[in-house]
Design a protein around this motif. Sequence first.
Motif, short mmCIF file in Angstrom:
data_model
loop_
_atom_site.label_atom_id
_atom_site.label_comp_id
_atom_site.label_asym_id
_atom_site.label_seq_id
_atom_site.Cartn_x
_atom_site.Cartn_y
_atom_site.Cartn_z
N ILE A 6 0.25 -1.33 -0.42
CA ILE A 6 -0.37 -0.35 -0.04
C ILE A 6 0.89 1.25 0.29
N ALA A 7 1.96 1.33 0.87
CA ALA A 7 2.45 1.95 0.81
C ALA A 7 3.74 2.60 -0.26
N GLU A 8 3.71 1.63 -1.23
CA GLU A 8 4.49 1.26 -2.26
C GLU A 8 4.03 1.98 -3.44
N ALA A 9 2.49 2.36 -3.25
CA ALA A 9 1.81 2.60 -4.51
C ALA A 9 1.45 3.97 -4.09
N LEU A 10 1.26 3.89 -3.00
CA LEU A 10 0.91 5.58 -2.77
C LEU A 10 1.49 6.30 -2.82
N SER A 11 3.40 6.18 -2.77
CA SER A 11 4.52 7.07 -2.95
C SER A 11 4.73 6.96 -4.09
N THR A 12 3.74 6.54 -5.58
CA THR A 12 4.14 6.61 -6.48
C THR A 12 2.55 6.82 -6.94
N GLU A 13 2.01 6.98 -6.73
CA GLU A 13 0.46 8.24 -6.74
C GLU A 13 0.77 9.38 -5.95
N LEU A 14 1.16 9.44 -5.01
CA LEU A 14 0.66 10.98 -4.80
C LEU A 14 1.60 11.82 -5.09
N ALA A 15 2.84 11.56 -6.04
CA ALA A 15 3.73 12.25 -5.98
C ALA A 15 3.62 13.60 -6.42
N LYS A 16 3.11 13.24 -7.57
CA LYS A 16 2.49 14.88 -8.29
C LYS A 16 2.07 15.52 -7.49
N TYR A 17 1.32 15.64 -6.22
CA TYR A 17 0.47 15.86 -4.98
C TYR A 17 1.13 16.63 -4.48
N ASN A 18 2.34 16.29 -4.01
CA ASN A 18 3.39 17.06 -3.10
C ASN A 18 3.28 16.33 -2.36
N ILE A 19 2.68 15.17 -2.15
CA ILE A 19 2.53 14.13 -0.36
C ILE A 19 3.28 12.82 -0.65
N LYS A 20 4.57 13.09 0.19
CA LYS A 20 5.24 12.13 0.85
C LYS A 20 5.04 10.85 1.39
N ILE A 21 4.91 9.82 1.16
CA ILE A 21 4.89 8.60 2.30
C ILE A 21 6.45 7.58 2.69
N GLN A 22 6.41 6.53 3.48
CA GLN A 22 7.64 6.13 4.23
C GLN A 22 6.98 5.30 5.05
N THR A 23 8.00 4.28 5.30
CA THR A 23 7.43 3.03 6.34
C THR A 23 9.07 3.45 6.92
N ILE A 24 8.18 3.21 8.67
CA ILE A 24 9.08 2.11 9.60
C ILE A 24 9.09 0.70 10.22
N ASN A 25 10.46 0.29 9.62
CA ASN A 25 10.28 -0.82 10.41
C ASN A 25 11.15 -1.09 11.50
N PRO A 26 10.77 -1.27 12.66
CA PRO A 26 11.43 -1.89 13.72
C PRO A 26 11.54 -2.64 13.36
N GLY A 27 12.82 -3.06 14.51
CA GLY A 27 13.02 -4.32 14.68
C GLY A 27 12.18 -5.38 15.69
N ALA A 28 12.72 -6.44 16.51
CA ALA A 28 11.58 -6.53 18.00
C ALA A 28 12.57 -6.22 19.41
N TYR A 29 12.36 -4.99 19.41
CA TYR A 29 12.27 -3.95 20.68
C TYR A 29 11.12 -4.36 21.51
N LEU A 30 12.05 -4.37 23.30
CA LEU A 30 10.66 -4.87 23.82
C LEU A 30 10.20 -3.19 24.33
N THR A 31 8.67 -3.42 24.03
CA THR A 31 8.26 -2.96 24.83
C THR A 31 6.47 -3.43 24.94
N GLY A 32 6.66 -5.07 25.16
CA GLY A 32 5.53 -5.26 25.61
C GLY A 32 4.61 -6.37 24.39
N TYR A 33 4.26 -4.59 23.13
CA TYR A 33 3.58 -6.05 21.84
C TYR A 33 4.41 -6.96 21.39
N ASN A 34 5.33 -7.32 21.52
CA ASN A 34 5.62 -8.90 20.15
C ASN A 34 5.13 -9.55 21.71
#
Length: 270
Positions: free
Chosen positions: A160-188
């Motif tokens: 989804i993010a990759e498609a949005l990044s291409t689709e929205l370039a002409k609107y000057n809207i930027k897309i990124q992903t953040i990909n955390p490793g296994a951090y000890l927050t309690g979530y995992n």
Amino acid sequence: MKDKKRILITGAGSGLGEGTAIGLAKLGHSVIAGVQISPQVTALRQKAIDLGIEKNLRVEKLDVTDAYDVAFAITWDIDILLSNAGIGEAGPVFEIPIDLVRRNFETNVFAGLNIAQKFIAKFINEKRKGKVVFTSSMGGLFTPAGYGIYVSTKHALEAIAEALSTELAKYNIKIQTINPGAYLTGYNETMADNPFRWLDDKKNFTKKAEMRATFDSLLNTPQGRLDPAEMIDAMIKIVPSDEGKFRNVVPQFVEDMLKDTQEKAWVATI
């Protein structure tokens, strides 16, 4: 602050979302921390007062699966959406109840895309630039045993993010992903407990002891218990920036592992 941003963070009631909200507010950004349930509102508002950042950190109830919460959120003026809310269902893919799969996709994919679409439309209608950052995962780029359903939602976010990044370039809207490793927050750790709600040694092919050993093989190692401060420090730099990489994997050893895994996938056999 010279380049102060208005930033909405979903899933900011705990873990990386909360830490990032606090960190960005300390830097002078105007942050709206969206949290899932009302008790999180009170707790985080008090924490903001205690830290002296209440002027920069506004806390609101925002359950991304609640249509009324989302409709209210769209009235807020922001420059950046950090779509961070998510839940995790783990367990063997060939046995996990399908309703749990649907629930995981509903929150992580459909709800995340829904609120992103609405803010993107707002940016376009107002003819101004904007940015959407999706919290994906190291699991958005590979699939460890036992986590197939959760990481499949993150694989979907990557597409989804990759498609949005291409689709929205002409609107000057930027897309990124953040990909955390296994951090000890309690979530995992909580996600690893979830299958034991339904796994039954009398009914399931996968036994509880086997499943626990699978989770422990990752979560009970130093690589599975990383200090979340490292990830939060990275996020408070990545999120408000006007420039940067599309995909942001932290820490570096995880990025290296993912690249190696993806290369090996081309020669994997059955």
